[in-house]
Each structure stands twice: as C-alpha cells, then as structure tokens.
Enzyme design. Sequence first.
Site, PDB file in Angstrom:
ATOM      1  N   SER A   1       0.801  -1.377   0.160  1.00  0.00           N
ATOM      2  CA  SER A   1      -0.063  -0.244  -0.305  1.00  0.00           C
ATOM      3  C   SER A   1       0.983   1.436  -0.021  1.00  0.00           C
ATOM      4  O   SER A   1       0.235   2.223  -0.046  1.00  0.00           O
ATOM      5  CB  SER A   1      -1.175   0.546   1.208  1.00  0.00           C
ATOM      6  OG  SER A   1       0.261  -0.056   2.043  1.00  0.00           O
TER       7      SER A   1
ATOM      8  N   ASN B   1      -2.418  -2.989  12.741  1.00  0.00           N
ATOM      9  CA  ASN B   1      -4.126  -2.882  12.905  1.00  0.00           C
ATOM     10  C   ASN B   1      -4.184  -1.578  13.770  1.00  0.00           C
ATOM     11  O   ASN B   1      -5.087  -0.598  12.933  1.00  0.00           O
ATOM     12  CB  ASN B   1      -4.267  -3.977  13.370  1.00  0.00           C
ATOM     13  CG  ASN B   1      -3.933  -5.131  12.687  1.00  0.00           C
ATOM     14  OD1 ASN B   1      -3.610  -4.906  11.200  1.00  0.00           O
ATOM     15  ND2 ASN B   1      -4.292  -6.357  13.048  1.00  0.00           N
TER      16      ASN B   1
ATOM     17  N   THR C   1     -39.938  26.393 -10.847  1.00  0.00           N
ATOM     18  CA  THR C   1     -40.234  24.947 -10.656  1.00  0.00           C
ATOM     19  C   THR C   1     -40.374  24.273 -12.013  1.00  0.00           C
ATOM     20  O   THR C   1     -40.872  24.542 -12.583  1.00  0.00           O
ATOM     21  CB  THR C   1     -41.502  25.222  -9.319  1.00  0.00           C
ATOM     22  OG1 THR C   1     -42.075  25.568 -10.281  1.00  0.00           O
ATOM     23  CG2 THR C   1     -41.273  25.568  -8.098  1.00  0.00           C
ATOM     24  N   HIS C   2     -39.632  22.897 -11.277  1.00  0.00           N
ATOM     25  CA  HIS C   2     -40.254  22.646 -13.348  1.00  0.00           C
ATOM     26  C   HIS C   2     -39.000  22.600 -13.610  1.00  0.00           C
ATOM     27  O   HIS C   2     -39.284  22.737 -15.408  1.00  0.00           O
ATOM     28  CB  HIS C   2     -41.567  21.744 -13.116  1.00  0.00           C
ATOM     29  CG  HIS C   2     -42.618  21.925 -12.236  1.00  0.00           C
ATOM     30  ND1 HIS C   2     -41.928  20.144 -12.138  1.00  0.00           N
ATOM     31  CD2 HIS C   2     -43.064  22.018 -11.759  1.00  0.00           C
ATOM     32  CE1 HIS C   2     -43.355  20.351 -11.155  1.00  0.00           C
ATOM     33  NE2 HIS C   2     -44.159  21.187 -11.085  1.00  0.00           N
TER      34      HIS C   2
ATOM     35  N   SER D   1     -13.190  27.082 -27.451  1.00  0.00           N
ATOM     36  CA  SER D   1     -12.421  26.177 -28.568  1.00  0.00           C
ATOM     37  C   SER D   1     -11.429  26.205 -29.330  1.00  0.00           C
ATOM     38  O   SER D   1     -11.863  27.812 -29.801  1.00  0.00           O
ATOM     39  CB  SER D   1     -14.689  25.454 -29.221  1.00  0.00           C
ATOM     40  OG  SER D   1     -13.960  25.171 -30.142  1.00  0.00           O
TER      41      SER D   1
ATOM     42  N   LYS E   1     -16.674  30.488 -28.751  1.00  0.00           N
ATOM     43  CA  LYS E   1     -16.963  29.811 -27.063  1.00  0.00           C
ATOM     44  C   LYS E   1     -15.860  29.876 -26.220  1.00  0.00           C
ATOM     45  O   LYS E   1     -15.196  30.111 -25.794  1.00  0.00           O
ATOM     46  CB  LYS E   1     -16.592  28.643 -27.385  1.00  0.00           C
ATOM     47  CG  LYS E   1     -17.112  27.995 -28.240  1.00  0.00           C
ATOM     48  CD  LYS E   1     -19.217  26.899 -27.990  1.00  0.00           C
ATOM     49  CE  LYS E   1     -18.519  25.582 -27.391  1.00  0.00           C
ATOM     50  NZ  LYS E   1     -19.373  24.574 -27.485  1.00  0.00           N
TER      51      LYS E   1
ATOM     52  N   ASN F   1     -16.063  27.877 -22.574  1.00  0.00           N
ATOM     53  CA  ASN F   1     -16.792  27.163 -22.091  1.00  0.00           C
ATOM     54  C   ASN F   1     -16.416  26.272 -20.559  1.00  0.00           C
ATOM     55  O   ASN F   1     -15.444  26.855 -20.561  1.00  0.00           O
ATOM     56  CB  ASN F   1     -15.997  25.408 -23.156  1.00  0.00           C
ATOM     57  CG  ASN F   1     -17.173  25.489 -23.810  1.00  0.00           C
ATOM     58  OD1 ASN F   1     -17.811  25.948 -25.201  1.00  0.00           O
ATOM     59  ND2 ASN F   1     -15.827  24.987 -25.105  1.00  0.00           N
TER      60      ASN F   1
ATOM     61  N   GLU G   1     -18.584  22.951 -15.355  1.00  0.00           N
ATOM     62  CA  GLU G   1     -18.769  20.871 -15.506  1.00  0.00           C
ATOM     63  C   GLU G   1     -18.044  19.763 -14.928  1.00  0.00           C
ATOM     64  O   GLU G   1     -18.662  18.841 -14.597  1.00  0.00           O
ATOM     65  CB  GLU G   1     -18.353  20.925 -17.187  1.00  0.00           C
ATOM     66  CG  GLU G   1     -19.458  21.290 -17.896  1.00  0.00           C
ATOM     67  CD  GLU G   1     -18.930  21.672 -19.493  1.00  0.00           C
ATOM     68  OE1 GLU G   1     -19.401  20.866 -20.555  1.00  0.00           O
ATOM     69  OE2 GLU G   1     -17.439  22.036 -19.810  1.00  0.00           O
TER      70      GLU G   1
ATOM     71  N   TYR H   1      -9.731  -7.535  12.255  1.00  0.00           N
ATOM     72  CA  TYR H   1      -9.005  -6.535  11.007  1.00  0.00           C
ATOM     73  C   TYR H   1      -9.034  -7.657  10.423  1.00  0.00           C
ATOM     74  O   TYR H   1      -8.408  -8.696   9.747  1.00  0.00           O
ATOM     75  CB  TYR H   1      -7.231  -5.980  11.358  1.00  0.00           C
ATOM     76  CG  TYR H   1      -6.684  -5.180   9.892  1.00  0.00           C
ATOM     77  CD1 TYR H   1      -6.537  -4.138   9.976  1.00  0.00           C
ATOM     78  CD2 TYR H   1      -6.152  -6.415   9.714  1.00  0.00           C
ATOM     79  CE1 TYR H   1      -6.245  -4.115   8.677  1.00  0.00           C
ATOM     80  CE2 TYR H   1      -5.246  -6.117   8.201  1.00  0.00           C
ATOM     81  CZ  TYR H   1      -5.390  -4.570   8.298  1.00  0.00           C
ATOM     82  OH  TYR H   1      -4.652  -4.050   6.843  1.00  0.00           O
TER      83      TYR H   1
ATOM     84  N   GLN I   1      -7.446  -2.729   4.251  1.00  0.00           N
ATOM     85  CA  GLN I   1      -6.277  -1.252   3.708  1.00  0.00           C
ATOM     86  C   GLN I   1      -7.045  -0.432   2.045  1.00  0.00           C
ATOM     87  O   GLN I   1      -7.229   0.058   1.565  1.00  0.00           O
ATOM     88  CB  GLN I   1      -5.524  -2.222   2.819  1.00  0.00           C
ATOM     89  CG  GLN I   1      -3.828  -1.123   2.468  1.00  0.00           C
ATOM     90  CD  GLN I   1      -2.552  -2.498   2.338  1.00  0.00           C
ATOM     91  OE1 GLN I   1      -2.379  -2.915   2.888  1.00  0.00           O
ATOM     92  NE2 GLN I   1      -2.369  -3.228   0.455  1.00  0.00           N
TER      93      GLN I   1
ATOM     94  N   LYS J   1      -8.516   3.561   2.134  1.00  0.00           N
ATOM     95  CA  LYS J   1      -8.008   4.788   2.231  1.00  0.00           C
ATOM     96  C   LYS J   1      -7.900   5.649   0.659  1.00  0.00           C
ATOM     97  O   LYS J   1      -7.960   6.793   1.350  1.00  0.00           O
ATOM     98  CB  LYS J   1      -6.015   3.986   2.177  1.00  0.00           C
ATOM     99  CG  LYS J   1      -5.277   4.313   3.761  1.00  0.00           C
ATOM    100  CD  LYS J   1      -4.491   3.704   3.768  1.00  0.00           C
ATOM    101  CE  LYS J   1      -3.828   2.527   5.018  1.00  0.00           C
ATOM    102  NZ  LYS J   1      -5.315   1.979   4.676  1.00  0.00           N
TER     103      LYS J   1
END
Length: 469
Positions: free
Chosen positions: A33, A120, A165-166, A287, A293, A295, A300, A327, A332, A335
């Site tokens: 690890s 442990n 709304t919606h 772009s 553009k 963006n 995003e 354990y 392990q 993490k």
Amino acid sequence: MAETSHSSLPVNLQWGGRFAAGPAAVMQEINASIAFDQRLWRQDIQGSLAHAAMLAHVGIISAADEVAIREGLEAIAVEIEEGRFVFDPGLEDIHTNIEARLIARIGEAGRRLHTARSRNDQVATDLRLWLREAIDGLDRQVVVLMQALADRALEHAALPIPGFTHLQSAQPVTFGHHLLAYVEMFARDRGRLADCRCRLNECPLGAAALAGTAFPIDRAMTSAALGFARPCANSLDAVSDRDFALEFLAAAALVASHLSRLAEEIVLWASPAFRFIQLSDAFTTGSSIMPQKRNPDAAELVRAKTGRIGGAFLALLTVLKGLPLAYGKDLQEDKEPVFDAAAALALSLAAMAGMVRDLVPDEARMAAMAGDGFSTATDLADWLVRMLGMPFRTAHHVTGRLVAKAEARGIALAELPLSEMQAEEPRISEAVYGVLTVASSVASRDSEGGTAPARVAQAAEKWRRTLAG
Ligand code: ARG
C-alpha cells in the site's frame, strides 16, 4: 503464475522468521500500500512519537531508548520532507518503511518501538489523524465558499431572477435569495463534517492487533498526546471499523452533490440560451475551432467530480459490508477512496469559490427574464383574494383566464388593458397594476425566509457576520 516471480526479492522483514521465500511479484503488487499510504507519513511518525513516549513513561522501554527513537523519527521526518527517503514497496506500507528505516538508523532501540502495538491499531490511528486534519481543511474551504456566496448575495439582494419549479418560470425571486439557499445547504454540510470529526476523534492505539495487550500501557496518555478525546473503548472495534471514513465520505458526497447543483445552475446561467451570467476567463476555456465559445469547464468538472466522490462512498461501503471482525486486509482498501474523494472535494470547493467570486451577472437580462412567463400571475390571484375577498380557487381560475388572454395576444399581464381584465371580473381596478411588476412581486414576499430584498439583505448580513466570527 509466472515461475520467475518468486525468489529475487528480499525475505520480508515482518515475518521473515517463518517464511522462507520472498513474496511473488504479483503478491507484492496486490499487497503493498506504500504507493498510496506514504501520504500518512506525518501521522505515522506522530503516532510513533506518542507511543514511544508512553512506553518510556510506564517503563516498558528505557528513557534512553525513547530519546533515540524520537531523534531517529525526527531525522526520518526530515528525510521524507526533503525527498531523500526511498519508499520500498518490498516493505509493504508506510508503517514498515518507517520502522525499517528507524532500525537502520538507530539499531536495537528501533526494534523496541513496535512493543505493545500492531500495524492494525497503528493504521487506524494514522487514518483518523489524517482525516481529522482533512476535515478541518475542507471545512475552512466550505466557509470560504459560503463567504463568497453571502457577499454576492448581499450585493444582489434586490436583483430579480426567474424562480423556477420544474425549470419553468414560477415566481420571481432575487439572485441573492437564490445564492443564500446554497449557503444554508453548505451550513448543514459543515454540521455533518463536524459530527463526523467528533465521532472519529477516539484513539485506537493500544488495541494492538485486536485483543489489547499484556503490557501495562497507558492509553489515556497516547490518546491525549494525539489530541483525541478518549481511547476507543473496544479493541476489536478499534482495529476493524472504518465507519468514521465512511461517514466522512457520506458527508463529502453530500457536499459534492450540493456543489453539483450549483455547478449545473452555473452551466445553465452561462449558456447563450439563459445569458444570466458571464464567467471569468479564469474559469472557462475556449474552443479550438469555434472562436465564440466560452466553455464552463470548471463548473462541468465540479458537476462531474460528484461521481467519483459518491463512488468512493459506495466503494468503501461495499468493502466493509459483511467483513468479519476484526482486522482483514480488505481494510487496506479504505485509503484510496478517502484520499481521492478528499482531493476531489478540495479542488471542487476551490473552483466553485473562484467561480462565485468572479461571475458577472447580466442584471438587465435577469430582470427581464424574471418578468417572463407570467411570473406575477400568483400576485394577481393573491390581489383578487385580498382586495375582492374572492376565494383563492376562484381567484386562481380568473387569473388563469387573464393569462390565457395575454398569452393569446402575446403580451405580458401588466400590458393587458383594464377593460379586458374587467370583462373577466368587473371589480378589478387600476390598482391591480401595482402588484404585477417584478419589483412589487419580490418586495411583497416578506415572510420569514422569503425573497423580499430587505429579508435577503438581512440574511446575507447575518451570514457574513456568522462566517467572519
Ligand atoms: N497496510 C495495512 C493497511 O493499510 C496496514 C495494516 C496491516 N496489518 C496486517 N495485519 N497486515 O491496512
């Protein structure tokens, strides 16, 4: 399995007494690890320092050995800090890497450090210490974002935007009110992070491998030295549960999901169809083929990072599910999801705070759109109730007919001549036009928590004070 994969590796330091051959290459790869847990080095050294001081205090090791261990560990910290430490995958993890180096540096005294301890309880301690700090850092970042939102909310406490709304025009609200909705969400997120921090703040050290130890250790001493509230009460629980990490991931997933909603709104608001805001150059990209553009890549990506953060939660939940006590090496796998989610969240929070600080609202466009879609129809219905004593259902119906009229003529409600209104309901007077504007609509919603600019300004001021203090 390739026949060549055995033998050339050194016999493992930990169980070399029993195992004659070194691990197969694949075994080393799946087992080690160190590639990801090396970031626990500070916590590992911190834990070892506390453990060694306790061992000396209760007389399990000598004061001289404790000094040698302490100086050795401090020197190793410098080596790691300066990038001079060689992490060896053959030594599996951060705990063994540091211990092996300590032994190489100071000899016999280094071999005494692992008395009354196991990897442990060591790893459970390290991860709790790491997460405690990570939570504090993330919490500070949430505060910074909330401050940005509260500042912009105060600045735009009276700026009308369409309330949806919606995603259909419903009633006008103010931009400040909308931003403060997110401040409330992030405030609850802080509460969840704080709860998680509070519950994780118990010290596993002394649980040893699983059963506790026959050595006369002082668990209260190590716990206090590491800033924990108390030692974990049950040694089996201390080494086998990772609910603290899972709770963190759940809280992180919620922060991320709140961020993703704001990110999505920013994407919409910045789109040419909405044109509500302009994002700064700092948080947009151009772009390669379409020069016009701009963006919203940062928004995003914040929206998308929610996937890996929620995924991390599910990954760890699945690891823990059905795992027998105490354990198991499965643990392990706790993490990477935690590290990855914490890093993704930190980045998302930083990007979002920057976008919020920089965005420039197109006030004229927002205000115009706020009045679109007969958004003050509810105000008209309420006026009929208040002024004419009409039952709300009837008022709703009358208003609906007036909206239909305006819609057929392609005009706004406020542009509908009085005569046409009176054809529907003769008692309507000139005064009705006073409630049909966007400004009057938002100002009238002065109920507690409502969108009236005065309320919004008050709430924004309150948050600014709270967050500054
Ligand atoms: N690298 C291990 C982990 O992260 C440390 C504990 C190993 N314990 C053991 N009994 N093999 O969980």
